[in-house]
Design an enzyme around this catalytic site. Structure first.
Site, PDB file in Angstrom:
ATOM      1  N   TRP A  24       0.836  -1.218   0.000  1.00  0.00           N
ATOM      2  CA  TRP A  24       0.000   0.000   0.000  1.00  0.00           C
ATOM      3  C   TRP A  24       0.861   1.255   0.000  1.00  0.00           C
ATOM      4  O   TRP A  24       0.396   2.349  -0.283  1.00  0.00           O
ATOM      5  CB  TRP A  24      -0.947   0.004   1.203  1.00  0.00           C
ATOM      6  CG  TRP A  24      -0.285   0.221   2.560  1.00  0.00           C
ATOM      7  CD1 TRP A  24       0.833  -0.406   3.035  1.00  0.00           C
ATOM      8  CD2 TRP A  24      -0.698   1.133   3.577  1.00  0.00           C
ATOM      9  NE1 TRP A  24       1.134   0.053   4.299  1.00  0.00           N
ATOM     10  CE2 TRP A  24       0.209   0.989   4.664  1.00  0.00           C
ATOM     11  CE3 TRP A  24      -1.735   2.048   3.694  1.00  0.00           C
ATOM     12  CZ2 TRP A  24       0.098   1.742   5.839  1.00  0.00           C
ATOM     13  CZ3 TRP A  24      -1.843   2.787   4.872  1.00  0.00           C
ATOM     14  CH2 TRP A  24      -0.933   2.628   5.927  1.00  0.00           C
ATOM     15  N   ASP A  25       2.147   1.087   0.296  1.00  0.00           N
ATOM     16  CA  ASP A  25       3.095   2.199   0.297  1.00  0.00           C
ATOM     17  C   ASP A  25       2.952   3.046  -0.972  1.00  0.00           C
ATOM     18  O   ASP A  25       3.052   4.265  -0.943  1.00  0.00           O
ATOM     19  CB  ASP A  25       4.548   1.681   0.328  1.00  0.00           C
ATOM     20  CG  ASP A  25       4.849   0.764   1.500  1.00  0.00           C
ATOM     21  OD1 ASP A  25       3.944   0.033   1.913  1.00  0.00           O
ATOM     22  OD2 ASP A  25       5.992   0.764   1.987  1.00  0.00           O
ATOM     23  N   GLU A  51       0.578  -2.856  12.660  1.00  0.00           N
ATOM     24  CA  GLU A  51       0.626  -4.310  12.509  1.00  0.00           C
ATOM     25  C   GLU A  51       0.869  -5.056  13.817  1.00  0.00           C
ATOM     26  O   GLU A  51       0.925  -6.284  13.828  1.00  0.00           O
ATOM     27  CB  GLU A  51       1.707  -4.673  11.484  1.00  0.00           C
ATOM     28  CG  GLU A  51       1.336  -4.220  10.078  1.00  0.00           C
ATOM     29  CD  GLU A  51       2.363  -4.593   9.031  1.00  0.00           C
ATOM     30  OE1 GLU A  51       3.519  -4.885   9.398  1.00  0.00           O
ATOM     31  OE2 GLU A  51       2.012  -4.571   7.835  1.00  0.00           O
ATOM     32  N   LYS A  58       2.701   0.245  16.225  1.00  0.00           N
ATOM     33  CA  LYS A  58       3.894   0.228  15.382  1.00  0.00           C
ATOM     34  C   LYS A  58       4.027   1.516  14.576  1.00  0.00           C
ATOM     35  O   LYS A  58       5.115   2.044  14.417  1.00  0.00           O
ATOM     36  CB  LYS A  58       3.809  -0.963  14.425  1.00  0.00           C
ATOM     37  CG  LYS A  58       4.991  -1.091  13.488  1.00  0.00           C
ATOM     38  CD  LYS A  58       4.876  -2.321  12.601  1.00  0.00           C
ATOM     39  CE  LYS A  58       6.059  -2.413  11.654  1.00  0.00           C
ATOM     40  NZ  LYS A  58       5.899  -3.475  10.663  1.00  0.00           N
ATOM     41  N   GLN A  59       2.904   2.020  14.069  1.00  0.00           N
ATOM     42  CA  GLN A  59       2.977   3.160  13.145  1.00  0.00           C
ATOM     43  C   GLN A  59       1.665   3.919  13.151  1.00  0.00           C
ATOM     44  O   GLN A  59       0.666   3.429  13.690  1.00  0.00           O
ATOM     45  CB  GLN A  59       3.295   2.650  11.752  1.00  0.00           C
ATOM     46  CG  GLN A  59       2.203   1.789  11.133  1.00  0.00           C
ATOM     47  CD  GLN A  59       2.720   0.897  10.034  1.00  0.00           C
ATOM     48  OE1 GLN A  59       3.188  -0.209  10.298  1.00  0.00           O
ATOM     49  NE2 GLN A  59       2.628   1.356   8.794  1.00  0.00           N
TER      50      GLN A  59
HETATM   51  C1  BGC Z   1       4.779  -1.678   7.505  1.00  0.00           C
HETATM   52  C2  BGC Z   1       3.776  -1.682   6.390  1.00  0.00           C
HETATM   53  C3  BGC Z   1       4.478  -1.425   5.085  1.00  0.00           C
HETATM   54  C4  BGC Z   1       5.614  -2.396   4.874  1.00  0.00           C
HETATM   55  C5  BGC Z   1       6.421  -2.080   3.641  1.00  0.00           C
HETATM   56  C6  BGC Z   1       5.870  -2.683   7.215  1.00  0.00           C
HETATM   57  O1  BGC Z   1       6.836  -2.616   8.204  1.00  0.00           O
HETATM   58  O2  BGC Z   1       4.161  -1.980   8.737  1.00  0.00           O
HETATM   59  O3  BGC Z   1       2.788  -0.706   6.619  1.00  0.00           O
HETATM   60  O4  BGC Z   1       3.584  -1.511   4.037  1.00  0.00           O
HETATM   61  O5  BGC Z   1       6.486  -2.360   5.978  1.00  0.00           O
HETATM   62  O6  BGC Z   1       7.000  -0.816   3.734  1.00  0.00           O
END
Ligand code: BGC
Length: 776
Positions: free
Chosen positions: A330-331, A474, A588-589
């Site tokens: 999704w980035d 996540e 996490k984010q």
């Molecule tokens: C993140 C995801 C991301 C992926 C690739 C993961 O660590 O939690 O949101 O899409 O890395 O960058």
């Protein structure tokens, strides 16, 4: 003082990590391939990598990943019989530079052997005009007469994470051209590299040994004289030239390039880069650190932008290697697309075409993944076919060595909506419905269909709910009613309705065909009902905090420091079943904050403020995607300094390489194009305060204090503007080619802007920030 158009270093050897790191930082790319920032004489031990876009391979049960090509850029120089390497102690000086203007890598190394000093220079670029072509100019000179040998050609000792991907590697030499032909392991696709040189060094001898297909020039060099050799290498894979064998395509290209000559190849390449920068650059006056980092970020994005017509996308680690399986997440839609959409829409088209092209993979995933799922469930980690490369046990536990069950693949359902939103955003910003009509509408309807099959209607509550998901954070898996996910799902249903309405008005016959093809007309009322009655967690009436998912607020509070102190292994994963963060509020984010940013026109400043303040101390920023979301929201809530800190964190991530290199047992180092895109968004949407509304462009500047000005280009509905913001004025300069008049709201003042009519609006930092928000 920071250089604004280059980075450089005098380091060339050091630990494996530092060589790896420079390989990332100094890489070059041209959309078709990436070439890590390694030196001419390096090999697989130094992680030399020419990573190809869009061609994947799997060996046995190991992860499927992109193919690395043989290195057509290899050269080894010897001085009086001693082979020279920057890794040896013969080095007396070294400097390497990455030039932003034309994405060119240069090195100059001085070696000393037996009292003689030899200077080796090379300058390398991957052509953006001929995407299969790389060109290197090498020169050597010695301060005394000496015997010099230059062995140059193709090194087919290949660095792979989960390879070897290329089999039947076959070297050949004919008519002074070199070639290595090979086949991938899994699909037996042909990949070929050819190489040609142009030089006045005289004749050479073939030298095929140790998996290197080389030729060797040996000559007596005169003191102080400079000896030059130009190298042209081409990489072709079967898909690049379906009609011609890749080896033939590669050989023809290097011959053509040699005929044209290195300088002409460079001139074409540099001219194309000049026009890219003219469209896409962002200029910051008063802050060289920010300027260098932001420009570097834009360089990264422009280097990996897919080749026109390729329908390729950009992987999460771009073309810096095989990390993350070369997969698209999704980035791309959420973090990289906005930059292209607003500056270089032709590249946005490729990114979106990739999702259209992989729709069948998303359909297959829906059919195989869940009970009764329908429509399109996009891959969490998408490669060439759109089938999911993400495994159910995607992370290795460094403590036990066991594989951890993660639910990224089966439960991170927001991915389908991210794709649908991106397609609609393209239409909203460009006003061009081509992408919708060329498959985008089908994608959107199939995503809505997937969500309808995933949603639950709760009769007692009279609402739809989205249960058992992972949101962007996540660390908390299988949660119910994640605010971000629900908001994206609701939007997808709304967009499905809007697409149908648009096509009904403008292309009714096409719509009819599409609805019939999908046999979906009967489901449209259900989508409309879901758009109206899908539950999205709302701000708490008193605290204004939006609960990330049901039950989140009941979890235990924990700080990053507390959890880090409990870790028994530095690379321990904090999520999955037993992860330290699981029973806590540590995320996490950006998740709720990500949602507030994505739908920033819909939430009032107070809600943004309350949630930013609540979640910020509880966020680990364990993903490079996090900082920019916090940066952008911070600009809107009067947290200017924090916004600036988060901006720098995003913009410098690849330059300073302060990121996780391992998650569990998995190596994840490489470049971070999503953060690069986040840096652009923070500059333009955050500090520039640009917000594209239905019928006008809002500009509400909130520049960091030390920025004297911020200047950027913006494409909108086929027209272009150059926007310049200073502490007290905003000017909007329309391009001479603009065709329409556009409405703006600049620092609270409504203005219109048409060709030949630039606009300047005075504003003061003291003016209250206009949130541009409406409460929901
Ligand atoms: C993140 C995801 C991301 C992926 C690739 C993961 O660590 O939690 O949101 O899409 O890395 O960058």
């Amino acid at each position: 003082m920071k250089q604004l158009w280059e980075i450089s270093t005098t380091e060339c050897a050091g630990s494996k990590e530092s060589i790896m790191l420079r390989g990332n930082v100094y890489q070059i790319a041209n959309g078709a391939m990436g070439y890590r920032g390694t030196l001419d004489e390096f090999g697989p031990a130094e992680a030399v990598g020419i990573t190809l876009a869009g061609i994947f391979d799997q060996v046995g049960e190991a992860w499927r990943e992109p193919v690395n090509a043989p290195n057509g850029g290899y050269t080894r120089v010897s001085l009086d019989g001693t082979p020279l390497s920057a890794l040896d102690d013969t080095v007396v000086a070294h400097r390497q530079v990455l030039h932003f203007r034309d994405a060119r890598f240069e090195r100059e190394t001085v070696f000393a052997v037996g009292g003689k000093k030899l200077t080796l220079r090379s300058s390398r670029f991957l052509s953006v005009v001929e995407p299969n072509l790389g060109v290197i100019r090498l020169s050597v000179s010695c301060d005394q007469d000496a015997d010099i040998a230059i062995a140059t050609g193709i090194d087919y000792n290949i660095w792979d994470l989960n390879g070897p991907h290329l089999r039947e590697l076959t070297p050949s030499q004919s008519d002074d051209l070199l070639c290595v032909d090979a086949r991938t392991h899994e699909a037996r696709k042909r990949v070929a590299v050819a190489e040609a040189v142009a030089t006045e060094l005289g004749g050479s001898q073939p030298l095929v040994a140790e998996n290197r297909n080389l030729r060797r020039f040996a000559f007596r060099a005169r003191a102080g004289e400079i000896y030059v050799l130009d190298k042209f290498f081409a990489v072709f894979a079967e898909q690049d030239s379906p009609a011609t064998p890749p080896a033939r395509g590669a050989l023809e290209l290097v011959k053509r390039a040699r005929q044209l000559g290195r300088d002409a190849c460079l001139a074409q390449h540099a001219a194309e880069w000049q026009s890219r920068w003219a469209r896409c650059d962002v200029v910051i006056a008063g802050d060289d650190e920010a300027q260098q980092a932001l420009r570097y970020s834009l360089l990264q994005l422009l280097m990996v932008a897919p080749v026109q017509g390729s329908a390729n996308s950009i992987p999460a680690r771009a073309l810096s290697g095989q990390v993350y399986k070369g997969a698209v997440f999704w980035d791309t839609e959420m973090f990289m697309l906005p930059f292209f959409l607003h500056t270089y829409p032709e590249k946005a088209v490729e990114l979106l075409r990739y999702r259209i092209r992989t729709l069948d993979g998303a359909r297959r995933k829906a059919q195989t993944e869940g009970p009764g799922y329908r429509g399109a469930f996009y891959a969490w980690e998408s490669q060439d076919t759109g089938d999911d490369a993400c495994t159910y046990f995607n992370i290795g536990d460094p403590i036990t060595g066991r594989e951890l069950r993660t639910h990224f693949r089966d439960k991170q359902v927001h991915i389908s909506g991210d794709v649908a939103l991106a397609l609609w955003e393209y239409f909203r910003i460009t006003g061009d419905d081509r992408m919708l009509r060329e498959g985008g509408a089908e994608v959107i309807l199939e995503c809505a269909r997937f969500y309808y099959s995933y949603a639950h209607f709760k009769k007692d509550r009279g609402r739809y709910e989205i249960l058992d998901v992972i949101g962007p954070d996540e660390y908390h898996e299988r949660v119910n009613n994640n605010a971000f996910t629900n908001a994206v799902v609701r939007e997808t249903f709304a967009i499905a309705g809007a697409v149908v309405a648009h096509l009904e008005r403008t292309h009714p016959a096409e719509l009819k065909t599409l609805l019939a093809k999908l046999d979906i007309a009967g489901e449209l009322p259900a989508f409309a009902d879901a758009a109206a009655r899908l539950y999205v967690p709302a701000p708490h009436p008193k605290t204004r905090v939006i609960e990330q998912f049901e039950g989140y607020l009941k979890l235990r509070d924990a700080s990053v420091e507390e959890l880090k102190a409990k870790m028994v292994h530095p690379n321990e994963y904090l999520g999955a079943g037993q992860g330290l963060a699981v029973p806590t509020k540590l995320i996490k984010q950006a998740d709720v904050v990500m949602m507030l940013n994505l739908f920033r026109a819909r939430y009032p400043t107070e809600v943004k403020q309350a949630n930013w303040r609540y979640y910020e101390p509880r966020t680990e920023h364990g993903s490079s995607l996090s900082a920019c979301a916090y940066a952008m929201v911070a600009t809107e809530i009067g947290e200017g300094e924090r916004a600036y800190d988060y901006f720098l964190k995003t913009a410098t991530i690849d330059l300073e390489a302060k990121y996780k290199v391992y998650v569990g047992t998995t190596f994840i180092g490489g470049s971070h194009p999503a953060a690069n895109g986040g840096a652009w968004m923070t500059a333009v949407f955050g500090f520039g305060g640009v917000l594209i509304e239905e019928n006008r462009i809002l500009i509400q500047p909130r520049l960091p204090r030390k920025w004297r000005s911020l200047e950027f280009g913006l494409e909108h509905r086929g027209d272009r503007f150059q926007i310049r913001i200073t502490a007290d004025r905003v000017s909007v300069e329309p391009a001479l080619t603009n065709r329409h008049e556009h409405a703006f709201m600049v620092a609270g003042e409504p203005v219109t802007c048409a060709r030949g009519n630039p606009v300047t609006v005075e504003h003061g930092r003291s003016k209250p920030a206009l949130s541009g928000s409406r409460a929901i």
